[in-house]
Design an enzyme around this catalytic site. Structure first.
Site, PDB file in Angstrom:
ATOM      1  N   GLY A  17       0.781  -1.230   0.000  1.00 42.34           N
ATOM      2  CA  GLY A  17       0.000   0.000   0.000  1.00 42.34           C
ATOM      3  C   GLY A  17       0.817   1.287   0.000  1.00 42.34           C
ATOM      4  N   ILE A  18       0.455   2.177   0.917  1.00 41.42           N
ATOM      5  CA  ILE A  18       1.078   3.499   0.974  1.00 41.42           C
ATOM      6  C   ILE A  18       2.570   3.382   1.312  1.00 41.42           C
ATOM      7  CG2 ILE A  18       1.129   5.634   2.347  1.00 41.42           C
ATOM      8  CD1 ILE A  18      -1.988   5.356   2.546  1.00 41.42           C
ATOM      9  N   TYR A 152      -9.824   4.015  15.837  1.00 42.60           N
ATOM     10  CA  TYR A 152      -8.923   4.397  14.736  1.00 42.60           C
ATOM     11  C   TYR A 152      -8.628   5.896  14.706  1.00 42.60           C
ATOM     12  CZ  TYR A 152      -6.896   4.696  10.065  1.00 42.60           C
ATOM     13  OH  TYR A 152      -6.051   4.945   9.001  1.00 42.60           O
ATOM     14  N   ALA A 186      -6.460   3.686  -2.481  1.00 43.68           N
ATOM     15  CA  ALA A 186      -6.713   2.313  -2.904  1.00 43.68           C
ATOM     16  C   ALA A 186      -5.618   1.382  -2.387  1.00 43.68           C
ATOM     17  CB  ALA A 186      -6.772   2.252  -4.433  1.00 43.68           C
TER      18      ALA A 186
END
Ligand code: NDP
Length: 274
Positions: A17-18, A152, A186
């Site tokens: 991902g990131i 979160y 995404a």
């Protein structure tokens, strides 16, 4: 080649991902990148895409000795100039009245305590190397309420305060600390929930620049905050979210209604169609 050529950079959670997007950005800049995470297979696959300037170490950021070892491994490769405290996620979900204590604690442990360990030990290594930058990956859930997201957003707000606190403390030692707050990007974290259907539609309605983010969008901001171009910026947290923070947090009721029932979300008498 860019201005971090030959510098060592650590990216926590860099296997996907990131984090993987950030690692790729630093590799493109000529940096010696070390990624860490808990799943070795995931890290190996990431290295296969990053090439021989990158390496990995298995490390859980919530275990102080493991993140310390990851920082030491990165520092051994060359002058350590930047650390991206990206590893994070959530196991906590639901309306306040339903929150599970263990999931709450696990999420705070990962996002708040894990990031604290990364900054605590990472800053020492950066000071030994003559100074550098830390960039923490927070979330738009820290700046805008995300109903029913449990621990979160709370844990990411803790990350934001940690950025400001440690920036204030560490400037005198030549260490800058900044953060980014991604909007919806995404990755695996949102797969099947926010990348389709009514939740995605609502995200798009909340964004002046109405598209889902890419890891590279976040990586560019992280790279700027990690590099010498931002040498007079510290304690700053930038939303990288298509402008989503200007509006409201996303509406996940289409997903949460099925899990908790309409009344748990909207009060007595609420119908499933609300
Ligand atoms: P991913 O799930 O793809 O990435 C999370 C990474 O963190 C994984 O590589 C995971 O690897 C690693 N990780 C998780 N727990 C630990 C741990 N205890 N120790 C070390 N590594 C760990 O999701 P994203 O790329 O989306 O998430 C990256 C960051 O971006 C997170 O902090 C997330 O909260 C934040 N973010 C993401 C948004 C999005 O829309 N995608 C929006 C806002 C913020 P492994 O499981 O192998 O340990």
């Amino acid at each position: 080649m860019g201005s971090l050529e030959g510098a060592s950079v650590l990216v926590t959670g860099g296997g996907s991902g990131i984090g993987l997007g950030c690692a790729a950005r630093f590799v493109a800049d000529g940096a010696l990148v070390t990624i860490c995470g808990r799943n070795e297979e995931r890290l190996k696959s990431a290295i296969a895409t990053l090439g021989d300037k990158a390496t990995y170490i298995v490390a859980d950021i919530t275990q102080e000795e493991q993140i310390t070892a990851a920082i030491a491994a990165a520092a051994a490769r060359g002058p350590l100039k930047a650390i991206v405290a990206n590893a994070g996620g959530s196991t906590s979900i639901g309306p306040i009245g339903t929150l599970d204590a263990d999931a709450w604690r696990t999420t705070l442990e990962l996002n708040a305590t894990g990031t604290m360990f990364t900054i605590k030990h990472g800053s020492k290594a950066l000071i030994e190397a003559g100074g550098g930058a830390i960039v923490a990956v927070s979330s738009i859930a820290a700046s805008n309420t995300h109903r029913w997201f449990g621990a979160y957003g709370v844990s990411k707000a803790a990350v934001d305060h940690l950025v400001q606190l440690t920036a204030d403390e560490l400037g005198a030692f030549g260490v800058r600390v900044n953060g980014v707050r991604p909007g919806v990007v995404a990755t695996e974290l949102i797969a099947g929930i926010a990348d389709q259907g009514p939740v995605l539609q609502d995200y798009l309605e909340c964004m002046p620049i109405a598209r889902i983010g890419r890891p590279a969008d976040i990586a560019e901001a992280v790279r700027f905050l990690a590099g010498p171009e931002s040498s007079w910026i510290t304690g700053q947290i930038i939303n990288v979210d298509g402008g989503h923070h200007l509006r409201r947090g996303p509406d996940y009721s289409s997903v949460f209604k099925d899990l908790f029932g309409a009344e748990a979300l909207f009060g007595p008498g609420a119908a499933a169609s609300d």
